[in-house]
Write a protein that holds these residues in place. Structure first.
Motif, PDB file in Angstrom:
ATOM      1  N   THR A  58      -0.300  -1.402  10.667  1.00  0.00           N
ATOM      2  CA  THR A  58       0.292  -2.157   9.566  1.00  0.00           C
ATOM      3  C   THR A  58      -0.278  -1.703   8.231  1.00  0.00           C
ATOM      4  O   THR A  58       0.472  -1.488   7.265  1.00  0.00           O
ATOM      5  N   PHE A  59      -1.581  -1.521   8.161  1.00  0.00           N
ATOM      6  CA  PHE A  59      -2.197  -1.082   6.910  1.00  0.00           C
ATOM      7  C   PHE A  59      -1.833   0.363   6.585  1.00  0.00           C
ATOM      8  O   PHE A  59      -1.705   0.719   5.411  1.00  0.00           O
ATOM      9  N   GLU A  60      -1.661   1.206   7.595  1.00  0.00           N
ATOM     10  CA  GLU A  60      -1.210   2.575   7.335  1.00  0.00           C
ATOM     11  C   GLU A  60       0.196   2.580   6.740  1.00  0.00           C
ATOM     12  O   GLU A  60       0.463   3.317   5.778  1.00  0.00           O
ATOM     13  N   ILE A  61       1.073   1.770   7.274  1.00  0.00           N
ATOM     14  CA  ILE A  61       2.448   1.713   6.767  1.00  0.00           C
ATOM     15  C   ILE A  61       2.479   1.132   5.359  1.00  0.00           C
ATOM     16  O   ILE A  61       3.099   1.702   4.451  1.00  0.00           O
ATOM     17  N   ILE A  68       3.351   5.945  -2.205  1.00  0.00           N
ATOM     18  CA  ILE A  68       4.511   6.723  -2.648  1.00  0.00           C
ATOM     19  C   ILE A  68       5.036   6.209  -3.988  1.00  0.00           C
ATOM     20  O   ILE A  68       5.457   6.989  -4.838  1.00  0.00           O
ATOM     21  N   ILE A  69       4.988   4.908  -4.197  1.00  0.00           N
ATOM     22  CA  ILE A  69       5.513   4.305  -5.431  1.00  0.00           C
ATOM     23  C   ILE A  69       4.476   4.474  -6.540  1.00  0.00           C
ATOM     24  O   ILE A  69       3.368   3.937  -6.434  1.00  0.00           O
ATOM     25  N   PRO A  70       4.806   5.215  -7.608  1.00  0.00           N
ATOM     26  CA  PRO A  70       3.807   5.503  -8.651  1.00  0.00           C
ATOM     27  C   PRO A  70       3.145   4.255  -9.247  1.00  0.00           C
ATOM     28  O   PRO A  70       1.945   4.269  -9.515  1.00  0.00           O
ATOM     29  N   ARG A  71       3.896   3.189  -9.417  1.00  0.00           N
ATOM     30  CA  ARG A  71       3.336   1.978 -10.026  1.00  0.00           C
ATOM     31  C   ARG A  71       2.250   1.354  -9.154  1.00  0.00           C
ATOM     32  O   ARG A  71       1.307   0.742  -9.653  1.00  0.00           O
ATOM     33  N   PHE A  72       2.381   1.489  -7.840  1.00  0.00           N
ATOM     34  CA  PHE A  72       1.448   0.859  -6.906  1.00  0.00           C
ATOM     35  C   PHE A  72       0.526   1.867  -6.217  1.00  0.00           C
ATOM     36  O   PHE A  72      -0.140   1.523  -5.245  1.00  0.00           O
ATOM     37  N   ARG A  73       0.480   3.090  -6.706  1.00  0.00           N
ATOM     38  CA  ARG A  73      -0.313   4.141  -6.062  1.00  0.00           C
ATOM     39  C   ARG A  73      -1.799   3.783  -6.013  1.00  0.00           C
ATOM     40  O   ARG A  73      -2.473   4.036  -5.009  1.00  0.00           O
ATOM     41  N   ALA A  74      -2.323   3.180  -7.072  1.00  0.00           N
ATOM     42  CA  ALA A  74      -3.746   2.811  -7.090  1.00  0.00           C
ATOM     43  C   ALA A  74      -4.053   1.787  -6.004  1.00  0.00           C
ATOM     44  O   ALA A  74      -5.072   1.885  -5.312  1.00  0.00           O
ATOM     45  N   LEU A  75      -3.169   0.822  -5.815  1.00  0.00           N
ATOM     46  CA  LEU A  75      -3.357  -0.176  -4.764  1.00  0.00           C
ATOM     47  C   LEU A  75      -3.224   0.464  -3.390  1.00  0.00           C
ATOM     48  O   LEU A  75      -4.021   0.193  -2.485  1.00  0.00           O
ATOM     49  N   GLY A  76      -2.230   1.330  -3.227  1.00  0.00           N
ATOM     50  CA  GLY A  76      -2.059   2.040  -1.961  1.00  0.00           C
ATOM     51  C   GLY A  76      -3.271   2.871  -1.603  1.00  0.00           C
ATOM     52  O   GLY A  76      -3.683   2.941  -0.440  1.00  0.00           O
ATOM     53  N   ILE A 113      -7.158   8.629  -6.690  1.00  0.00           N
ATOM     54  CA  ILE A 113      -8.074   7.610  -7.214  1.00  0.00           C
ATOM     55  C   ILE A 113      -8.588   8.022  -8.585  1.00  0.00           C
ATOM     56  O   ILE A 113      -8.643   7.216  -9.519  1.00  0.00           O
ATOM     57  N   ILE A 114      -8.948   9.295  -8.742  1.00  0.00           N
ATOM     58  CA  ILE A 114      -9.436   9.780 -10.034  1.00  0.00           C
ATOM     59  C   ILE A 114      -8.331   9.692 -11.084  1.00  0.00           C
ATOM     60  O   ILE A 114      -8.591   9.297 -12.231  1.00  0.00           O
ATOM     61  N   GLU A 115      -7.106  10.043 -10.722  1.00  0.00           N
ATOM     62  CA  GLU A 115      -6.000   9.964 -11.677  1.00  0.00           C
ATOM     63  C   GLU A 115      -5.696   8.528 -12.093  1.00  0.00           C
ATOM     64  O   GLU A 115      -5.192   8.304 -13.185  1.00  0.00           O
TER      65      GLU A 115
END
Length: 125
Positions: A58-61, A68-76, A113-115
């Motif tokens: 579930t966490f992998e999905i 993939i979604i740029p707005r949520f990439r930091a959370l992902g 993460i750095i970005e």
């Protein structure tokens, strides 16, 4: 051009985690026959804990979709850090010749993460 290349890399990275998570639910990728005994013991021990694999899947999905979604990439990225850490530790302790793939994936995760470091600064302050 750089943004398009990075998006493709992030897309493939997220899809790899989505695929790994879906495989834990539907078992459509066959397990290789020549896995070392230590790896098989570890997998069997993890399967004994009935809730562990569905939780990881579930966490992998979720992490893959968010990544993939740029707005949520930091959370992902934050969702995927513990999973990637487990993959790296597994490869270092029980590794069987496939370490370059997780190493490249870890580098992609660190790069993301750095970005996105400005999004993490409020957590540190």
């Amino acid at each position: 051009m750089k943004n398009k290349i990075l998006f493709v890399i992030y897309l493939l990275f997220g899809l790899m985690f989505i695929n790994a998570g879906l495989n834990k639910f539907f078992n459509y990728i066959p397990v290789p026959e020549d896995l070392p005994e230590s790896v098989m013991k570890m997998f069997m021990a993890m399967m004994e804990i009935t809730w562990l694999m569905p939780l990881i899947a579930t966490f992998e999905i979720i992490g893959g979709v968010l990544f993939i979604i740029p707005r949520f990439r930091a959370l992902g990225a934050m969702v995927l850090v513990p999973i990637m850490t487990g993959i790296i530790i597994h490869q270092l302790t029980l590794g069987f010749g496939l370490f370059p793939i997780p190493a490249v994936m870890a580098l992609i995760l660190v790069w993301a993460i750095i970005e996105n470091r400005e999004k993490y600064l409020p957590m540190i302050k």
